[in-house]
Design an enzyme around this catalytic site. Structure first.
Site, PDB file in Angstrom:
ATOM      1  N   GLU A 165     125.085  -1.556  82.530  1.00 49.63           N
ATOM      2  CA  GLU A 165     124.762  -0.954  81.231  1.00 49.63           C
ATOM      3  C   GLU A 165     125.979  -0.759  80.324  1.00 49.63           C
ATOM      4  O   GLU A 165     126.238   0.348  79.832  1.00 49.63           O
ATOM      5  CB  GLU A 165     124.006   0.359  81.431  1.00 49.63           C
ATOM      6  N   GLU A 367     116.866  -2.404  87.407  1.00 48.25           N
ATOM      7  CA  GLU A 367     116.394  -1.008  87.406  1.00 48.25           C
ATOM      8  C   GLU A 367     115.091  -0.932  86.633  1.00 48.25           C
ATOM      9  O   GLU A 367     114.917  -1.613  85.627  1.00 48.25           O
ATOM     10  CB  GLU A 367     117.392  -0.062  86.718  1.00 48.25           C
TER      11      GLU A 367
HETATM   12  C1  BG6 Z   1     120.141   3.943  83.879  1.00 50.63           C
HETATM   13  C2  BG6 Z   1     121.381   4.087  84.728  1.00 50.63           C
HETATM   14  O1  BG6 Z   1     120.508   4.133  82.540  1.00 50.63           O
HETATM   15  O2  BG6 Z   1     119.130   4.864  84.021  1.00 50.63           O
HETATM   16  C3  BG6 Z   1     121.200   4.929  85.977  1.00 50.63           C
HETATM   17  O3  BG6 Z   1     121.913   2.836  85.064  1.00 50.63           O
HETATM   18  C4  BG6 Z   1     120.320   6.115  85.664  1.00 50.63           C
HETATM   19  O4  BG6 Z   1     122.462   5.290  86.450  1.00 50.63           O
HETATM   20  C5  BG6 Z   1     118.968   5.582  85.234  1.00 50.63           C
HETATM   21  O5  BG6 Z   1     120.179   7.028  86.704  1.00 50.63           O
HETATM   22  C6  BG6 Z   1     117.948   6.676  84.975  1.00 50.63           C
HETATM   23  O6  BG6 Z   1     118.473   7.567  84.032  1.00 50.63           O
HETATM   24  P1  BG6 Z   1     118.557   9.124  84.308  1.00 50.63           P
HETATM   25  O7  BG6 Z   1     119.268   9.690  83.138  1.00 50.63           O
HETATM   26  O8  BG6 Z   1     117.146   9.590  84.385  1.00 50.63           O
HETATM   27  O9  BG6 Z   1     119.280   9.290  85.583  1.00 50.63           O
END
Ligand code: BG6
Length: 467
Positions: A165, A367
């Site tokens: 990211e 993700e």
């Molecule tokens: C992504 C990141 O932006 O979202 C992760 O790569 C992150 O590290 C994931 O945990 C979910 O976001 P959050 O803020 O709910 O943890």
């Protein structure tokens, strides 16, 4: 378009799951690990820091056993740079490197493909204190770190991701810059240096391990116009180029997205480019693209009246607007999670199609998932039907994207186990595996498969035929 029948997920599809080092490992100062910027993080009252996290560092074998029980075909993790090289640039910490050696061995022993991210938001503190990614020295340090990883793990790790990211680190820089949020010119300089660092790592891997694959892992999402007013359409187009395509254009085409470059010039934040950089960027070609997808965004035309930027609840998935560029807008066709993130499974299909159409490379979803306040019942069970529903809808759309012709090679939901969220601590859980701990009390740290674990196991076993 309606199809008589969707295509099956291809053989060898990488059904996986993701985590990142600082969000799961804990052991923040164990066995010679140096501090990273995340260790300086001062969470608001009642929210945990990253010191213990899910204590994966001390439960790694047990965690990999659970991955095997789930039937994972791939596990995406990140390496903590400061565990391997405590000050980022100096001596290698053998004990830290050995942890990743053991993790990779355990994965390979269970036929789980290791997918290693080299950098996920946790810059070694020593590099940060010397100017971090704004300094060219960090490029050299990253190249050396890459060489150490490829030398020591490259015989077993054949899937690498350079930087997680990069676009979020530019657009939502708070969590990565303790103490001081850099201004836009500095952020775009950091970003340029990250592009050069990724390109160097890509060329190095190809030279050292021609059979291995490497690519970036940005957060990509289709941006919708708030209406069919052509001014809204242009705003959506602009923001998609600035937020998303710029990052993949540099990685894949070796040049900046022209629209994003025009934006950077207009805002006075175009980076300094050193002689040789563009040649290097043009030479380093990724083999596949990671894509972190959570939600689409809807935007309207900017009015440039001092009110384009408006505070809205949420974090990296919520578009705040930017003066003279776009305004954040609501999308009445979509619902939101309890944390204000839009739920848009069809948007995943749209996003994948747009990426595939622009770059023509294989895509790995690195993700995607649902953060929720899961509850451990008195009988030791965790029921998360909302997560099953969320993932099922997204898997269905991924299958339709495959039917549309997208070369999707795998799907790694976020996250394998509960972990510390970037902003909302341990209360916001994403995992297939519940970890028995609270924000402040550690609990037993027991690993408890949720209902979604059993459901996902069936999906994997049937290669997506049973959802
Ligand atoms: C992504 C990141 O932006 O979202 C992760 O790569 C992150 O590290 C994931 O945990 C979910 O976001 P959050 O803020 O709910 O943890």
């Amino acid at each position: 378009m309606f199809y008589k029948q969707a295509k099956a997920f291809p053989d060898g599809f990488l059904w996986g799951a993701s985590t990142s080092s600082y969000q799961v490992e804990g052991a923040w100062n164990a066995d010679g690990k140096g501090p990273s910027v995340q260790d300086l993080h001062e969470p608001p009252a009642g929210i945990t820091d990253f010191k213990v996290a899910s204590d994966h560092y001390h439960h790694m074998e047990e965690d990999v056993e659970l991955m095997a029980e789930l039937g994972l075909k791939a596990y995406r993790f990140s390496v903590s740079w400061s565990r391997v090289i405590p000050d980022g640039a100096g001596k290698v910490n053998e004990a830290g490197l050995a942890f990743y050696g053991r993790l990779v061995d355990a994965l390979v022993a269970h036929d789980i493909v290791p997918v290693a991210t080299m950098f996920h938001f946790d810059l070694p503190l020593a590099l940060h204190e010397n100017g971090g990614w704004a300094e060219r020295a960090t490029i050299d340090a990253f190249e050396r770190y890459a060489r150490v990883l490829f030398e020591r793990l490259g015989d077993r790790v054949k899937h690498w991701l350079t930087i997680n990211e990069q676009n979020v680190m530019v657009i939502h820089p708070g969590a990565m810059n303790p103490g001081r949020v850099p201004d836009q010119p500095e952020l775009y300089q950091q970003s340029h240096n990250m592009f050069v660092a990724s390109a160097k790592a890509t060329l190095l891997l190809h030279e050292m391990w021609p059979d291995a694959k490497i690519g970036p892992a940005p957060n990509i999402t289709a941006i919708y116009p708030a209406s069919c007013d052509p001014r809204d359409v242009i705003a959506a187009d602009n923001w998609e180029a600035i937020r998303c395509w710029n990052y993949l254009d540099v990685a894949c085409f070796g040049h900046y997205n022209p629209l994003a470059w025009a934006y950077m010039e207009e805002k006075g934040c175009a980076p300094r480019i050193e002689p040789g950089d563009m040649e290097l960027l043009a030479k380093a070609k990724p083999d596949y693209l990671g894509c972190n997808y959570y939600a689409t965004a809807t935007v309207a035309a900017a009015k440039n009246d001092g009110h384009d930027r408006a505070p809205r609840a949420g974090d990296q998935q919520v578009m705040l607007g930017e003066e003279g560029v776009y305004r954040g807008a609501e999308n009445s066709s979509l619902t939101k999670t309890e944390y204000g993130w839009i739920i848009d499974a069809v948007g995943l299909r749209t996003t994948l199609r747009r990426i595939a159409g622009r770059y023509g490379l294989p895509i790995l979803i690195t993700e995607n998932g649902l953060g929720a306040k899961d509850v451990l019942e008195a009988d030791g069970t965790v029921h998360d039907p909302y997560r099953i529903d969320y993932l099922r809808r997204h898997f269905e759309q991924a299958q339709l994207a495959i039917t549309d012709g997208v070369d999707l090679i795998g799907y790694c939901p976020w996250s394998f186990m509960d972990l510390v969220s970037t902003h909302q601590g341990y209360g916001k859980r994403y995992g297939f595996v519940y970890i028995d701990r609270g924000e402040e009390e550690l609990g037993s740290l027991a690993r408890i498969p949720k209902d979604s674990f059993r459901w996902y196991k069936g999906v994997i076993r049937s290669n997506g035929a049973e959802m």
